[in-house]
Write a protein that holds these residues in place. Structure first.
Motif, PDB file in Angstrom:
ATOM      1  N   VAL A   1       0.831  -1.211   0.000  1.00  0.00           N
ATOM      2  CA  VAL A   1       0.000   0.000   0.000  1.00  0.00           C
ATOM      3  C   VAL A   1       0.862   1.256   0.000  1.00  0.00           C
ATOM      4  O   VAL A   1       0.584   2.246  -0.694  1.00  0.00           O
ATOM      5  CB  VAL A   1      -0.948  -0.025   1.221  1.00  0.00           C
ATOM      6  CG1 VAL A   1      -1.678   1.311   1.358  1.00  0.00           C
ATOM      7  CG2 VAL A   1      -1.952  -1.159   1.087  1.00  0.00           C
ATOM      8  N   LEU A   2       1.957   1.228   0.757  1.00  0.00           N
ATOM      9  CA  LEU A   2       2.842   2.383   0.834  1.00  0.00           C
ATOM     10  C   LEU A   2       3.511   2.666  -0.501  1.00  0.00           C
ATOM     11  O   LEU A   2       3.561   3.808  -0.987  1.00  0.00           O
ATOM     12  CB  LEU A   2       3.891   2.150   1.919  1.00  0.00           C
ATOM     13  CG  LEU A   2       4.881   3.290   2.170  1.00  0.00           C
ATOM     14  CD1 LEU A   2       4.149   4.555   2.606  1.00  0.00           C
ATOM     15  CD2 LEU A   2       5.910   2.886   3.216  1.00  0.00           C
ATOM     16  N   VAL A   3       4.034   1.607  -1.141  1.00  0.00           N
ATOM     17  CA  VAL A   3       4.679   1.775  -2.444  1.00  0.00           C
ATOM     18  C   VAL A   3       3.674   2.242  -3.491  1.00  0.00           C
ATOM     19  O   VAL A   3       3.964   3.109  -4.330  1.00  0.00           O
ATOM     20  CB  VAL A   3       5.360   0.458  -2.865  1.00  0.00           C
ATOM     21  CG1 VAL A   3       5.849   0.544  -4.315  1.00  0.00           C
ATOM     22  CG2 VAL A   3       6.524   0.134  -1.942  1.00  0.00           C
ATOM     23  N   GLY A   4       2.461   1.705  -3.468  1.00  0.00           N
ATOM     24  CA  GLY A   4       1.446   2.137  -4.423  1.00  0.00           C
ATOM     25  C   GLY A   4       1.065   3.597  -4.242  1.00  0.00           C
ATOM     26  O   GLY A   4       0.867   4.335  -5.217  1.00  0.00           O
ATOM     27  N   SER A   5       0.958   4.039  -3.003  1.00  0.00           N
ATOM     28  CA  SER A   5       0.634   5.441  -2.735  1.00  0.00           C
ATOM     29  C   SER A   5       1.727   6.362  -3.240  1.00  0.00           C
ATOM     30  O   SER A   5       1.459   7.408  -3.857  1.00  0.00           O
ATOM     31  CB  SER A   5       0.414   5.656  -1.233  1.00  0.00           C
ATOM     32  OG  SER A   5      -0.630   4.838  -0.763  1.00  0.00           O
ATOM     33  N   LEU A   6       2.975   5.995  -2.983  1.00  0.00           N
ATOM     34  CA  LEU A   6       4.082   6.808  -3.463  1.00  0.00           C
ATOM     35  C   LEU A   6       4.128   6.850  -4.985  1.00  0.00           C
ATOM     36  O   LEU A   6       4.403   7.915  -5.587  1.00  0.00           O
ATOM     37  CB  LEU A   6       5.403   6.258  -2.909  1.00  0.00           C
ATOM     38  CG  LEU A   6       5.621   6.428  -1.400  1.00  0.00           C
ATOM     39  CD1 LEU A   6       6.911   5.740  -0.965  1.00  0.00           C
ATOM     40  CD2 LEU A   6       5.670   7.894  -1.012  1.00  0.00           C
TER      41      LEU A   6
ATOM     42  N   THR B   1       1.572   6.508  -7.049  1.00  0.00           N
ATOM     43  CA  THR B   1       0.447   7.333  -7.521  1.00  0.00           C
ATOM     44  C   THR B   1       0.747   8.819  -7.355  1.00  0.00           C
ATOM     45  O   THR B   1       0.499   9.633  -8.248  1.00  0.00           O
ATOM     46  CB  THR B   1      -0.825   6.966  -6.747  1.00  0.00           C
ATOM     47  OG1 THR B   1      -1.073   5.561  -6.883  1.00  0.00           O
ATOM     48  CG2 THR B   1      -2.015   7.745  -7.268  1.00  0.00           C
ATOM     49  N   PHE B   2       1.284   9.178  -6.197  1.00  0.00           N
ATOM     50  CA  PHE B   2       1.624  10.580  -5.952  1.00  0.00           C
ATOM     51  C   PHE B   2       2.683  11.068  -6.926  1.00  0.00           C
ATOM     52  O   PHE B   2       2.598  12.182  -7.459  1.00  0.00           O
ATOM     53  CB  PHE B   2       2.109  10.742  -4.507  1.00  0.00           C
ATOM     54  CG  PHE B   2       2.613  12.106  -4.203  1.00  0.00           C
ATOM     55  CD1 PHE B   2       1.734  13.161  -3.990  1.00  0.00           C
ATOM     56  CD2 PHE B   2       3.984  12.355  -4.137  1.00  0.00           C
ATOM     57  CE1 PHE B   2       2.204  14.428  -3.722  1.00  0.00           C
ATOM     58  CE2 PHE B   2       4.457  13.627  -3.866  1.00  0.00           C
ATOM     59  CZ  PHE B   2       3.568  14.664  -3.651  1.00  0.00           C
ATOM     60  N   SER B   3       3.695  10.227  -7.194  1.00  0.00           N
ATOM     61  CA  SER B   3       4.745  10.619  -8.125  1.00  0.00           C
ATOM     62  C   SER B   3       4.204  10.809  -9.534  1.00  0.00           C
ATOM     63  O   SER B   3       4.559  11.753 -10.242  1.00  0.00           O
ATOM     64  CB  SER B   3       5.847   9.553  -8.129  1.00  0.00           C
ATOM     65  OG  SER B   3       6.847   9.884  -9.058  1.00  0.00           O
ATOM     66  N   SER B   4       3.304   9.940  -9.950  1.00  0.00           N
ATOM     67  CA  SER B   4       2.725  10.057 -11.286  1.00  0.00           C
ATOM     68  C   SER B   4       1.893  11.322 -11.422  1.00  0.00           C
ATOM     69  O   SER B   4       2.004  12.059 -12.409  1.00  0.00           O
ATOM     70  CB  SER B   4       1.868   8.825 -11.573  1.00  0.00           C
ATOM     71  OG  SER B   4       1.217   8.948 -12.816  1.00  0.00           O
ATOM     72  N   LEU B   5       1.046  11.604 -10.426  1.00  0.00           N
ATOM     73  CA  LEU B   5       0.222  12.813 -10.471  1.00  0.00           C
ATOM     74  C   LEU B   5       1.081  14.075 -10.434  1.00  0.00           C
ATOM     75  O   LEU B   5       0.796  15.060 -11.132  1.00  0.00           O
ATOM     76  CB  LEU B   5      -0.763  12.804  -9.297  1.00  0.00           C
ATOM     77  CG  LEU B   5      -1.859  11.731  -9.334  1.00  0.00           C
ATOM     78  CD1 LEU B   5      -2.685  11.764  -8.054  1.00  0.00           C
ATOM     79  CD2 LEU B   5      -2.763  11.928 -10.551  1.00  0.00           C
ATOM     80  N   TYR B   6       2.128  14.048  -9.646  1.00  0.00           N
ATOM     81  CA  TYR B   6       2.995  15.223  -9.540  1.00  0.00           C
ATOM     82  C   TYR B   6       3.705  15.487 -10.873  1.00  0.00           C
ATOM     83  O   TYR B   6       3.833  16.642 -11.303  1.00  0.00           O
ATOM     84  CB  TYR B   6       4.017  15.005  -8.424  1.00  0.00           C
ATOM     85  CG  TYR B   6       4.982  16.157  -8.258  1.00  0.00           C
ATOM     86  CD1 TYR B   6       4.579  17.333  -7.622  1.00  0.00           C
ATOM     87  CD2 TYR B   6       6.291  16.059  -8.740  1.00  0.00           C
ATOM     88  CE1 TYR B   6       5.461  18.389  -7.473  1.00  0.00           C
ATOM     89  CE2 TYR B   6       7.178  17.112  -8.591  1.00  0.00           C
ATOM     90  CZ  TYR B   6       6.757  18.275  -7.962  1.00  0.00           C
ATOM     91  OH  TYR B   6       7.626  19.327  -7.815  1.00  0.00           O
ATOM     92  N   ARG B   7       4.154  14.427 -11.540  1.00  0.00           N
ATOM     93  CA  ARG B   7       4.832  14.609 -12.827  1.00  0.00           C
ATOM     94  C   ARG B   7       3.879  15.144 -13.893  1.00  0.00           C
ATOM     95  O   ARG B   7       4.235  16.013 -14.700  1.00  0.00           O
ATOM     96  CB  ARG B   7       5.433  13.275 -13.283  1.00  0.00           C
ATOM     97  CG  ARG B   7       6.638  12.837 -12.464  1.00  0.00           C
ATOM     98  CD  ARG B   7       7.090  11.452 -12.876  1.00  0.00           C
ATOM     99  NE  ARG B   7       8.222  10.999 -12.060  1.00  0.00           N
ATOM    100  CZ  ARG B   7       8.755   9.798 -12.139  1.00  0.00           C
ATOM    101  NH1 ARG B   7       8.245   8.899 -12.990  1.00  0.00           N
ATOM    102  NH2 ARG B   7       9.774   9.466 -11.361  1.00  0.00           N
ATOM    103  N   LYS B   8       2.655  14.637 -13.878  1.00  0.00           N
ATOM    104  CA  LYS B   8       1.678  15.138 -14.850  1.00  0.00           C
ATOM    105  C   LYS B   8       1.363  16.612 -14.610  1.00  0.00           C
ATOM    106  O   LYS B   8       1.265  17.404 -15.552  1.00  0.00           O
ATOM    107  CB  LYS B   8       0.394  14.315 -14.765  1.00  0.00           C
ATOM    108  CG  LYS B   8       0.539  12.896 -15.295  1.00  0.00           C
ATOM    109  CD  LYS B   8      -0.779  12.147 -15.183  1.00  0.00           C
ATOM    110  CE  LYS B   8      -0.644  10.713 -15.706  1.00  0.00           C
ATOM    111  NZ  LYS B   8      -1.922   9.973 -15.578  1.00  0.00           N
ATOM    112  N   ARG B   9       1.213  16.993 -13.342  1.00  0.00           N
ATOM    113  CA  ARG B   9       0.917  18.390 -13.032  1.00  0.00           C
ATOM    114  C   ARG B   9       2.085  19.288 -13.401  1.00  0.00           C
ATOM    115  O   ARG B   9       1.903  20.381 -13.928  1.00  0.00           O
ATOM    116  CB  ARG B   9       0.607  18.518 -11.539  1.00  0.00           C
ATOM    117  CG  ARG B   9       0.242  19.921 -11.110  1.00  0.00           C
ATOM    118  CD  ARG B   9      -0.106  19.954  -9.625  1.00  0.00           C
ATOM    119  NE  ARG B   9      -0.426  21.296  -9.205  1.00  0.00           N
ATOM    120  CZ  ARG B   9      -0.697  21.642  -7.944  1.00  0.00           C
ATOM    121  NH1 ARG B   9      -0.696  20.698  -7.001  1.00  0.00           N
ATOM    122  NH2 ARG B   9      -0.980  22.885  -7.637  1.00  0.00           N
TER     123      ARG B   9
END
Length: 258
Positions: free
Chosen positions: A16-21, A23-31
């Motif tokens: 769960v921790l790795v998946g959250s990180l 997801t956050f990294s992907s959203l941050y790169r897109k933004r």
């Protein structure tokens, strides 16, 4: 025997921790990529941000009224719009200039304070961009008013803001006088109440002093006065009898000598 349940709990937590990180990294790169597409250079950054920000001032109602009067549409069944007198247009333009005076004064008074807050980091850059955009819009508005004034009357553009400034100061003075009058009425009511309280206290103290004076000069004081009168009367009687006795003795002595 291996405890699979005990091992599954930490592996689930790590997943769960790795998946959250991720997801956050992907959203941050897109933004980040989207921001780079919108703001390709530092020169256009302020322009794009300021255009997307909320305006500093509310809608300019006086300008809209003037433009509505200047560009009236013809009535149904008529080719030409109704003619608006120049006096009404001048009044509407002067009201527009008055609103511009208020806005330019607000910008001049707040620019230094907002700049200091920006340097300290108390406000964000978006607020500063809003302020700069409002300053540019106001400068353009002032030039437009001057042009409209010269179009209505030659040379009026050089004095329209002076007249608007005088109107602004007169309005401030009237507001201040109204506040003083309201405060004066409140102070007058307060003083009337205080005066009534002071008068009632004074009359109460005066009545108390009169009652105490009556008690001190009551029946005891009259009795003392009557006793003194009686002593004086008795003293007078004794003196009279003594004088009579003396006169009788003198007469007897005179008779004996003879």
């Amino acid at each position: 025997m291996v405890d699979w349940l005990g091992l599954a709990i930490p592996f689930t937590y790590l997943g769960v921790l790795v998946g959250s990180l991720a997801t956050f990294s992907s959203l941050y790169r897109k933004r980040k990529a989207g921001e780079e597409d919108i703001l390709p250079s530092e020169d256009t950054a302020g322009i794009v941000l300021s255009s997307s920000l909320e305006p500093w001032f509310p809608p300019h109602l006086e300008r809209d009224i003037y433009l509505s009067l200047l560009h009236l549409e013809p009535e149904p069944g008529k080719d030409k719009p109704p003619a608006v007198p120049d006096s009404i247009l001048k009044a509407a333009l002067l009201s527009r200039a008055l609103e511009d005076i208020k806005r330019i004064l607000e910008i001049r008074n707040g620019k230094q304070a907002l700049g200091n807050l920006l340097q300290r980091g108390s406000v964000g850059d978006d607020l500063w961009q809003r302020f700069l955009r409002a300053e540019k819009d106001t400068e353009a508005e002032l030039r437009d008013v001057v042009e409209e004034a010269n179009a209505l009357q030659a040379g009026w553009g050089s004095s329209i803001f002076q007249s608007a400034n005088e109107m602004h100061h007169n309005a401030l003075l009237r507001t201040k006088l109204d506040e003083i009058q309201v405060q004066g009425k409140a102070d007058r009511e307060w003083w009337d109440k205080e005066k009534a309280i002071i008068q009632s206290k004074f009359m109460r103290e005066l009545e108390d002093s009169n009652e105490s004076a009556k008690l001190t000069s009551g029946p005891g004081a009259d009795k003392g006065g009557s006793d003194e009168d009686a002593v004086m009367v008795e003293g007078g009687g004794l003196a009279a009898s003594a004088s009579n006795t003396g006169s009788k003795g003198g007469s007897k002595k005179r008779k004996g000598k003879k």
